[in-house]
Write a protein that holds these residues in place. Structure first.
Motif, PDB file in Angstrom:
ATOM      1  N   PRO A  24       0.811  -1.217   0.000  1.00  0.00           N
ATOM      2  CA  PRO A  24       0.000   0.000   0.000  1.00  0.00           C
ATOM      3  C   PRO A  24       0.846   1.270   0.000  1.00  0.00           C
ATOM      4  CG  PRO A  24      -0.193  -1.156   2.090  1.00  0.00           C
ATOM      5  CD  PRO A  24       0.504  -2.075   1.154  1.00  0.00           C
ATOM      6  N   ALA A  25       2.040   1.218   0.602  1.00  0.00           N
ATOM      7  CA  ALA A  25       2.907   2.398   0.582  1.00  0.00           C
ATOM      8  C   ALA A  25       3.293   2.747  -0.843  1.00  0.00           C
ATOM      9  CB  ALA A  25       4.150   2.150   1.432  1.00  0.00           C
ATOM     10  N   MET A  26       3.616   1.738  -1.652  1.00  0.00           N
ATOM     11  CA  MET A  26       3.955   1.983  -3.054  1.00  0.00           C
ATOM     12  C   MET A  26       2.746   2.504  -3.819  1.00  0.00           C
ATOM     13  SD  MET A  26       7.162   1.373  -3.777  1.00  0.00           S
ATOM     14  CE  MET A  26       7.140   0.992  -5.533  1.00  0.00           C
ATOM     15  N   LEU A  54       0.565  10.558  -2.384  1.00  0.00           N
ATOM     16  CA  LEU A  54       1.187  11.124  -1.190  1.00  0.00           C
ATOM     17  C   LEU A  54       2.704  10.959  -1.331  1.00  0.00           C
ATOM     18  CD1 LEU A  54      -1.125   9.408   1.479  1.00  0.00           C
ATOM     19  CD2 LEU A  54      -1.471  11.627   0.388  1.00  0.00           C
ATOM     20  N   PRO A  55       3.359  11.872  -2.042  1.00  0.00           N
ATOM     21  CA  PRO A  55       4.794  11.700  -2.342  1.00  0.00           C
ATOM     22  C   PRO A  55       5.660  11.573  -1.096  1.00  0.00           C
ATOM     23  CG  PRO A  55       3.833  13.426  -3.706  1.00  0.00           C
ATOM     24  CD  PRO A  55       2.793  13.073  -2.689  1.00  0.00           C
ATOM     25  N   GLY A  56       5.231  12.179   0.023  1.00  0.00           N
ATOM     26  CA  GLY A  56       6.031  12.110   1.245  1.00  0.00           C
ATOM     27  C   GLY A  56       5.575  11.032   2.205  1.00  0.00           C
ATOM     28  N   VAL A  57       4.918   9.997   1.710  1.00  0.00           N
ATOM     29  CA  VAL A  57       4.348   8.975   2.591  1.00  0.00           C
ATOM     30  C   VAL A  57       5.436   8.256   3.386  1.00  0.00           C
ATOM     31  CG1 VAL A  57       4.391   7.130   0.837  1.00  0.00           C
ATOM     32  CG2 VAL A  57       2.715   7.051   2.696  1.00  0.00           C
ATOM     33  N   ALA A  58       5.127   8.025   4.659  1.00  0.00           N
ATOM     34  CA  ALA A  58       6.015   7.277   5.545  1.00  0.00           C
ATOM     35  C   ALA A  58       5.179   6.248   6.292  1.00  0.00           C
ATOM     36  CB  ALA A  58       6.699   8.218   6.533  1.00  0.00           C
ATOM     37  N   ILE A  59       5.764   5.088   6.569  1.00  0.00           N
ATOM     38  CA  ILE A  59       5.052   4.003   7.236  1.00  0.00           C
ATOM     39  C   ILE A  59       5.332   4.058   8.734  1.00  0.00           C
ATOM     40  CG2 ILE A  59       4.710   1.508   7.373  1.00  0.00           C
ATOM     41  CD1 ILE A  59       5.806   1.279   4.546  1.00  0.00           C
ATOM     42  N   ARG A  60       4.268   4.001   9.528  1.00  0.00           N
ATOM     43  CA  ARG A  60       4.384   3.896  10.976  1.00  0.00           C
ATOM     44  C   ARG A  60       3.625   2.653  11.414  1.00  0.00           C
ATOM     45  NH1 ARG A  60       7.359   7.356   9.625  1.00  0.00           N
ATOM     46  NH2 ARG A  60       7.378   9.556  10.194  1.00  0.00           N
ATOM     47  N   GLU A  61       4.069   2.019  12.495  1.00  0.00           N
ATOM     48  CA  GLU A  61       3.413   0.799  12.974  1.00  0.00           C
ATOM     49  C   GLU A  61       2.980   0.971  14.413  1.00  0.00           C
ATOM     50  OE1 GLU A  61       4.169  -4.021  13.532  1.00  0.00           O
ATOM     51  OE2 GLU A  61       5.808  -2.705  12.923  1.00  0.00           O
ATOM     52  N   ASP A  62       1.757   0.524  14.710  1.00  0.00           N
ATOM     53  CA  ASP A  62       1.274   0.430  16.082  1.00  0.00           C
ATOM     54  C   ASP A  62       1.068  -1.049  16.365  1.00  0.00           C
ATOM     55  OD1 ASP A  62      -0.203   0.365  18.457  1.00  0.00           O
ATOM     56  OD2 ASP A  62      -1.077   2.335  18.068  1.00  0.00           O
ATOM     57  N   PHE A  84      -0.003   5.369   7.487  1.00  0.00           N
ATOM     58  CA  PHE A  84       0.711   5.958   6.355  1.00  0.00           C
ATOM     59  C   PHE A  84       0.497   7.468   6.424  1.00  0.00           C
ATOM     60  CE2 PHE A  84      -0.541   1.668   5.334  1.00  0.00           C
ATOM     61  CZ  PHE A  84       0.618   1.111   4.822  1.00  0.00           C
ATOM     62  N   ASN A  85       1.567   8.190   6.689  1.00  0.00           N
ATOM     63  CA  ASN A  85       1.490   9.636   6.915  1.00  0.00           C
ATOM     64  C   ASN A  85       2.190  10.410   5.811  1.00  0.00           C
ATOM     65  OD1 ASN A  85       0.212   9.148   9.355  1.00  0.00           O
ATOM     66  ND2 ASN A  85       2.126   9.215  10.529  1.00  0.00           N
ATOM     67  N   ASP A  86       1.609  11.562   5.486  1.00  0.00           N
ATOM     68  CA  ASP A  86       2.250  12.533   4.609  1.00  0.00           C
ATOM     69  C   ASP A  86       1.902  13.901   5.175  1.00  0.00           C
ATOM     70  OD1 ASP A  86       3.035  14.332   2.663  1.00  0.00           O
ATOM     71  OD2 ASP A  86       2.457  13.053   0.997  1.00  0.00           O
ATOM     72  N   GLU A  87       2.901  14.651   5.586  1.00  0.00           N
ATOM     73  CA  GLU A  87       2.662  15.933   6.247  1.00  0.00           C
ATOM     74  C   GLU A  87       1.934  16.925   5.356  1.00  0.00           C
ATOM     75  OE1 GLU A  87       6.333  17.403   7.690  1.00  0.00           O
ATOM     76  OE2 GLU A  87       6.577  15.833   9.225  1.00  0.00           O
ATOM     77  N   ASP A  88       1.986  16.735   4.038  1.00  0.00           N
ATOM     78  CA  ASP A  88       1.337  17.675   3.121  1.00  0.00           C
ATOM     79  C   ASP A  88      -0.098  17.284   2.777  1.00  0.00           C
ATOM     80  OD1 ASP A  88       3.632  19.252   2.939  1.00  0.00           O
ATOM     81  OD2 ASP A  88       4.469  17.990   1.355  1.00  0.00           O
ATOM     82  N   SER A  89      -0.617  16.247   3.392  1.00  0.00           N
ATOM     83  CA  SER A  89      -1.973  15.781   3.091  1.00  0.00           C
ATOM     84  C   SER A  89      -2.863  15.897   4.319  1.00  0.00           C
ATOM     85  CB  SER A  89      -1.958  14.333   2.600  1.00  0.00           C
ATOM     86  OG  SER A  89      -3.273  13.839   2.422  1.00  0.00           O
TER      87      SER A  89
END
Length: 227
Positions: A111-113, A119-127, A135-140
């Motif tokens: 899903p990140a891909m 979301l060009p700046g997407v980053a994966i975080r896990e809980d 999946f976070n993107d500061e610009d979204s």
């Protein structure tokens, strides 16, 4: 004096449709909630015991379909003649703007891909405690989560997903705008959902209706849906 044995009928959610909206919109909408909905004259049976009764521009929802009633109000607009109770803590199984269900197990990188073009700046975080990936993107404005859905948790999805709910593996991607959907965030969420559809995914809104376009995610008012 002879006492009546007739039970007092419990009030059921009753919706007055807005001017210009008609009952002919109701059946196609209900088939997005339950593709196997069955109509007999004024009555449409959906999702087991729930029945929607169409009396001209008035809808009554019998059988405990309070979440469905709230969804009809969201999609059709109108005025409550009898409002359903407010949802309890566990009454709204789907809380995000929409969720997409994919009938196979996905690794977080997949899903990140898929999200990267949106979301060009997407980053994966896990809980790990919740079994969730974020999946976070500061610009979204969107917040996106993903998890595997256990078979025991699929009951509320059965009507909309049909046989998909019985898949050996089911992956859920939730998309939300915590400030409430806008035209921009709804359109972006819908583009992401379309990408998941190419993987066999099915998008469903928070009321359990299949999503067909971005405007389905926006509240209808006075008979008009925001384009």
């Amino acid at each position: 004096m002879r006492l009546s044995t007739r039970r007092r009928e419990t009030p059921v959610p009753t919706l007055q449709l807005p001017e210009g909206a008609g009952a002919d919109e109701v059946e196609p909408l209900l088939r997005r909630y339950d593709p196997d909905a069955r109509r007999r004259r004024r009555r449409i049976r959906v999702a087991g015991p729930v029945t929607v009764i169409c009396d001209g521009e008035t809808l009554r929802v019998r059988g405990g379909g309070h979440r469905l009633a709230r969804g009809l109000h969201h999609h059709l607009g109108g005025t409550w003649l009898v409002a359903p109770p407010e949802p309890g803590e566990h009454d709204e199984q789907i809380e995000d703007m929409l969720r997409i269900y994919v009938p196979r197990k996905l690794l977080p990188a997949e899903p990140a891909m898929l999200l990267r073009p949106f979301l060009p700046g997407v980053a994966i975080r896990e809980d790990a405690a919740l079994g969730l990936f974020w999946f976070n993107d500061e610009d979204s404005e969107l917040t996106i989560s993903a998890r595997d859905v256990d078979a025991a948790d699929r009951g509320p999805l059965a009507a909309a997903l049909g046989q998909l709910a019985q898949a050996d593996a089911l992956y859920e991607c939730g998309i939300d705008d915590v400030h409430g959907p806008t035209e921009k965030s709804a359109e972006q969420a819908w583009r992401i959902a379309r990408a998941f559809e190419e993987m066999g995914g099915v998008p469903i809104d928070r009321y359990g209706f299949r999503v067909a376009r971005a405007s389905d995610l926006l509240t209808r008012r006075s008979g008009l849906t925001t384009p």
